[in-house]
Scaffold this motif. Structure first.
Motif, PDB file in Angstrom:
ATOM      1  N   LEU A 191       0.842  -1.187   0.000  1.00  0.00           N
ATOM      2  CA  LEU A 191       0.000   0.000   0.000  1.00  0.00           C
ATOM      3  C   LEU A 191       0.880   1.241   0.000  1.00  0.00           C
ATOM      4  N   ARG A 192       0.369   2.326  -0.570  1.00  0.00           N
ATOM      5  CA  ARG A 192       1.158   3.560  -0.712  1.00  0.00           C
ATOM      6  C   ARG A 192       0.336   4.772  -0.316  1.00  0.00           C
ATOM      7  N   HIS A 193       0.999   5.696   0.395  1.00  0.00           N
ATOM      8  CA  HIS A 193       0.404   6.994   0.691  1.00  0.00           C
ATOM      9  C   HIS A 193       1.414   8.084   0.388  1.00  0.00           C
ATOM     10  N   ASP A 194       1.008   9.087  -0.378  1.00  0.00           N
ATOM     11  CA  ASP A 194       1.850  10.258  -0.632  1.00  0.00           C
ATOM     12  C   ASP A 194       1.440  11.358   0.334  1.00  0.00           C
ATOM     13  N   LEU A 195       2.363  11.688   1.237  1.00  0.00           N
ATOM     14  CA  LEU A 195       2.095  12.676   2.276  1.00  0.00           C
ATOM     15  C   LEU A 195       2.217  14.078   1.696  1.00  0.00           C
ATOM     16  N   VAL A 196       1.153  14.849   1.831  1.00  0.00           N
ATOM     17  CA  VAL A 196       1.122  16.223   1.316  1.00  0.00           C
ATOM     18  C   VAL A 196       1.798  17.152   2.326  1.00  0.00           C
ATOM     19  N   PRO A 197       2.690  18.034   1.879  1.00  0.00           N
ATOM     20  CA  PRO A 197       3.316  18.984   2.812  1.00  0.00           C
ATOM     21  C   PRO A 197       2.273  19.870   3.501  1.00  0.00           C
ATOM     22  N   THR A 198       2.525  20.173   4.760  1.00  0.00           N
ATOM     23  CA  THR A 198       1.673  21.058   5.550  1.00  0.00           C
ATOM     24  C   THR A 198       2.570  22.068   6.269  1.00  0.00           C
ATOM     25  N   PRO A 199       1.994  23.130   6.829  1.00  0.00           N
ATOM     26  CA  PRO A 199       2.848  24.090   7.540  1.00  0.00           C
ATOM     27  C   PRO A 199       3.658  23.456   8.677  1.00  0.00           C
ATOM     28  N   GLY A 200       3.102  22.466   9.350  1.00  0.00           N
ATOM     29  CA  GLY A 200       3.814  21.826  10.448  1.00  0.00           C
ATOM     30  C   GLY A 200       4.853  20.812  10.010  1.00  0.00           C
ATOM     31  N   TYR A 201       4.678  20.274   8.791  1.00  0.00           N
ATOM     32  CA  TYR A 201       5.639  19.299   8.244  1.00  0.00           C
ATOM     33  C   TYR A 201       5.677  19.508   6.726  1.00  0.00           C
ATOM     34  N   PRO A 202       6.495  20.466   6.262  1.00  0.00           N
ATOM     35  CA  PRO A 202       6.448  20.894   4.863  1.00  0.00           C
ATOM     36  C   PRO A 202       7.330  20.067   3.923  1.00  0.00           C
TER      37      PRO A 202
END
Length: 302
Positions: free
Chosen positions: A110-121
């Motif tokens: 399984l795969r997930h692409d983590l989208v950048p956020t202000p807390g973890y860019p």
């Protein structure tokens, strides 16, 4: 069309008497049993996974104090996902949807692409593979930094091991590690010490009356380079869990007071780092742009 269940799609794996069910949400182990004996505590597909049951914990495991950390000259603020303790806990993907990359009767990736956020860019790709083998359920995580900048990273896992037909108080527990991590009242690390007393679990000890939500480091490894946690139930069967050198820490929790668990099982969590690593740098992985980190662990019933 994806499943409307809170746990998402269900991926059932089979090999001989072994059956595992992996969910698309959290890439979680929802069930794993050998014959009619549970290896992990199962939970319903129609329910939210209680207490991070079976989930992947990335890009950090455990807690970050105040959700604040500084990395390479910039300070970041994460959402406080455990408000009573004022911490950010267990990363960003435990309740995220993972897509199928590859599937067979006894394995799924399984795969997930983590989208950048202000807390973890930072943009990460997390690929999670579960495979049933003759020795049990083997697990591999490959994290890839899809960006150009170095990213702080850690990974852990949250299976709740089943005590079998008896209770946790009827179990013994063994943790192959030489140092215990002492914590404050927010369960954040203060110092590490040589194991002693209730925390010396190098040999199996009864869990009757013992409450744990603790970490261990300096794992003791066998000839194959693996460290082990073993939970033996009243039926004499042992859930044996291993981690290789990519996961140099263990967290163990007896689930006291946790909704949906209530001391019904024991969480044994292999981790690449302990709590607050984004702040302290202890065992922190620094993932270069385009680089990967691969972690391995597994469990079975003996």
């Amino acid at each position: 069309m994806t499943s409307p269940y809170p746990t998402g799609d269900q991926h059932e794996l089979r090999l001989g008497a072994q059956v595992a069910v992996i969910t698309s949400v959290g890439a979680s182990i929802r069930e794993y049993r050998v014959g009619d004996r549970d290896v992990v505590l199962p939970f319903a597909a129609e329910s939210l996974a209680p207490a991070f049951s079976g989930a992947v914990l990335a890009p950090w495991p455990n807690r970050i104090r105040d959700g604040v950390y500084a990395y390479r000259g910039t300070t970041y603020q994460l959402h406080l996902s455990e408000p009573p303790r004022g911490v950010a806990i267990h990363g960003l993907v435990a309740y995220a949807r993972f897509d199928v990359v590859e599937r067979s009767d006894d394995a799924v990736t399984l795969r997930h692409d983590l989208v950048p956020t202000p807390g973890y860019p930072w943009s990460l790709r997390i690929e999670q593979t579960y495979r049933l083998t003759d020795r049990g359920l083997d697990v591999t995580t490959v994290a890839t930094n899809l960006g150009d900048d170095v990213a702080p990273y850690g990974v852990g896992y949250h299976p709740w091991l089943s005590p079998g037909p008896g209770t946790v108080d009827e179990c013994t527990l063994q943790v192959d590690a030489a140092r215990h991590v002492d914590v404050d009242n927010r369960l954040l690390p203060t110092v590490t010490e040589p194991v002693a007393g209730v925390f010396d679990l190098r040999q199996p000890k009864p869990l009757k009356g013992v409450q744990l939500d603790d970490a261990w480091v300096e794992p003791i490894r066998d000839a194959d380079g693996l460290s082990w946690v073993r939970l033996t139930g009243s039926d004499g069967r042992t859930v044996a869990m291993w981690a290789d050198a990519t996961l140099p820490a263990w967290q163990v929790c007896t689930g006291d007071g946790l909704e949906g668990i209530q001391r019904g099982g024991v969480a044994a969590e292999p981790m690449s780092c302990i709590a607050d690593a984004f702040r302290t740098g202890d065992l922190l992985v620094e993932l270069e742009g385009g680089g990967t980190h691969e972690a391995h662990w597994g469990l079975g019933l003996i």
